[in-house]
Design an enzyme around this catalytic site. Sequence first.
Site, mmCIF file in Angstrom:
data_model
loop_
_atom_site.group_PDB
_atom_site.id
_atom_site.type_symbol
_atom_site.label_atom_id
_atom_site.label_comp_id
_atom_site.label_asym_id
_atom_site.label_seq_id
_atom_site.Cartn_x
_atom_site.Cartn_y
_atom_site.Cartn_z
ATOM 1 C CE1 TYR A 42 -3.984 2.179 0.706
ATOM 2 C CE2 TYR A 42 -2.289 3.491 1.791
ATOM 3 C CZ TYR A 42 -3.555 3.379 1.251
ATOM 4 O OH TYR A 42 -4.384 4.470 1.238
ATOM 5 C CG ASP A 43 3.046 2.080 3.508
ATOM 6 O OD1 ASP A 43 1.875 2.494 3.595
ATOM 7 O OD2 ASP A 43 3.660 1.544 4.448
ATOM 8 C CE LYS A 126 -27.220 5.074 21.472
ATOM 9 N NZ LYS A 126 -25.996 5.809 21.698
ATOM 10 C CB CYS A 422 6.607 -1.630 58.632
ATOM 11 S SG CYS A 422 7.546 -1.044 57.214
HETATM 12 N N1 5U1 Z 1 -26.441 1.365 15.466
HETATM 13 C C1 5U1 Z 1 -27.153 2.493 15.409
HETATM 14 N N2 5U1 Z 1 -26.847 3.585 16.074
HETATM 15 N N3 5U1 Z 1 -27.785 4.493 15.778
HETATM 16 C C2 5U1 Z 1 -27.934 5.781 16.186
HETATM 17 N N4 5U1 Z 1 -28.256 2.665 14.697
HETATM 18 C C3 5U1 Z 1 -28.677 3.932 14.910
HETATM 19 N N5 5U1 Z 1 -29.721 4.601 14.412
HETATM 20 C C4 5U1 Z 1 -29.886 5.877 14.784
HETATM 21 C C5 5U1 Z 1 -28.990 6.492 15.686
HETATM 22 C C6 5U1 Z 1 -29.199 7.897 16.106
HETATM 23 O O1 5U1 Z 1 -30.912 6.597 14.312
HETATM 24 C C7 5U1 Z 1 -31.819 6.050 13.335
HETATM 25 C C8 5U1 Z 1 -32.733 5.036 13.926
HETATM 26 C C9 5U1 Z 1 -32.600 7.212 12.833
#
Ligand code: 5U1
Length: 681
Positions: A42-43, A126, A422
């Site tokens: 790649y480099d 999330k 101690c």
């Molecule tokens: N994984 C995930 N994170 N997240 C954040 N999905 C997801 N969907 C989001 C948000 C704010 O919003 C949609 C449902 C609109």
Amino acid sequence: MQPDLFDAPSPEQQAADYRSRLNRYNSEYYTQDAPSVPDAEYDRLFLLLQALEAAHPHLITPDSPTRRVGGAVLPSFKQIQHVVPMLSLNNGFEDADVYAFERRVREALAEDGIEGSDIRFAADLKFDGLAISLVYRHGVLVQAATRGDGSVGEDVTEHCRTIRSVPLRLHTATPPDLLEVRGEVIMYKNDFEALNARQRLANLKEFANPRNAAAGSLRQLDAKVTAQRALRFFAYGMARCEGAQIPATHSELLDWYTEIGIPVCQEQAILTDAADFLTFYHKIMQKRHELPYEIDGIVYKVNTLRQQLQLGFVSRAPRFAMAHKFPAEEALTTVLDIEVQVGRTGAITPVARLAPVQVGGVTVTNATLHNEDEIRRKDIWIGDVVIVRRAGDVIPEVVASVADQRPADARVFVMPVNCPICGSAIVKPEDEAIARCSGGWVKCPAQRKGGLWHFASRKAMCIDGLGEQLLEQLVDKNVITTAADLYKLGVSSLAALDRMADKSAQNILKALEASKSTTLARFIYALGIRHVGETTAKDLARYFGDIHAIMDAGEEQLLQVDEVGPVVAKSLLLFFSDPLNRELVEQLIAVGVHWPLIDASEKQEKPFAGMTFVLTGTLPTLSREAAAALIEAAGGKVQSSVSKKTSVVLAGDDAGSKFIKAQQLGVRIITEEEFYQLLGT
Ligand code: 5U1
């Protein structure tokens, strides 16, 4: 006729070829997790493209990988109005919240005549990062913006260009006229650790967690700084799409993203009901700490995009989705005091006494502060409001102080000059971070207790039933001083202790007797010599085969042993230069501690004696643990990374960077079948 004029590619063709290969390698590395070429290749291409563009500036295109460097320094961030607002999600913490979400969705869709059996949910992770919106026009990245207040964000286009997992051009010949992708910019945990190590070296403030590091790295007016930070992007949604067939479901959307080079997290599931949600939630929570990035929950969404539209939004959150949060791993609390603890090697560890706070599902009242330098670097005062973190089984840690909440009566911590146990002087060598009690185990009961606890522990002499409280009593009542005294205990001296019945005393004596039959490696480890862990103890045992040979070895001879470097050698020499330690070894042997002799000829016969192995990928039949056990039983050693010293790499399916490194270094790579042949089975 001059054939080379026709055969040689033009600079335009050459640049296009380099660009497309570099973009493909980028995607393989960051999006598909399956690099097909080593980093060096790649480099090499990157340098060639850079040289070509320098010679022919008109060849530079906005999607050139060389543009991932950050442009001019901005005076301030430009504001960007989101065409589709960037909303947040409704959060839930309890099982009941999840059941309520499913019920609400089903009831609302039933009003539109949608059958329950037609409803599916998608679940994904999330991420704990920074929400970002990316706009592609005719397949080319033209804009990136932060969430801001949801309606107006900040223009971070130049910054996002530097993130190598963000495609600068979509990998399709037929891109949509317009595509707005929503997702999260994050920093992997190992990149965060590396960044903080660099910050420390440069005497700069460390980041409290990967989220802060990601946000701090992106919100830089100079995008060149962002380019030096290892950020990543994962997509989870779509705000707008024009001029292309829109997928019918969320899961199809993610598949399409993967196809066109937009990175998507592969930890997803299609689920039918809340009971399913909870199973997925607990599965991910179990492996949360093994993931390379931080997540703070699971997002459940109605899978069919049309149904999502039908459900719409309430106030500022979609009705079709919810975030099911994990218990918080960070919380704010107050430092009530800072005290010091004395470890078995005399190490003085400052510990913060905290106002009780719930973190990671438990109440935390203490957290280690490691050492004095750490307290200074994190600028933690007694009385400060601090961020406390407890991730999984990890010991709670004070991450940072909240400087603007420091009360007027906050006090700086001062390291005591004498051991609180101690009274011996506390000393701190110039070149070490750790201060130590100079009393040694003879004078300092804390070191004596710690040393005995280590001696009796499972990986050392494995003396069942000899717990911390019992040892504490034995030391405090002056029943024992050294580990050898343990073997002189009788029923009457044990039964005289608090909460000790005759039967328990008998059991402890049995365990002590059983522990006398041990291995040389365990015995060496049990002595608690600084820097001599289990692996080093095994290496020493294998190399010398005799405790007296180790006790009498000089530095040069010690340095011949695999895991022994100058620091370990010095520590061994120091330990065995103390007549009390030598006496202890003799006493232990005299009371009957013994181990089988390691016969030099037996050592030679082992098929993997002196060989080091690295495991990579998934083996057809053997688990990693099973393969490691076979290697060790055959006299070999397992290491985590490939180096020139590695004898063999045992590779299975989906072998990654270790495989490539082994190829580069010319290290022998074998399959599971060849492994069995080598092993002689
Ligand atoms: N994984 C995930 N994170 N997240 C954040 N999905 C997801 N969907 C989001 C948000 C704010 O919003 C949609 C449902 C609109």
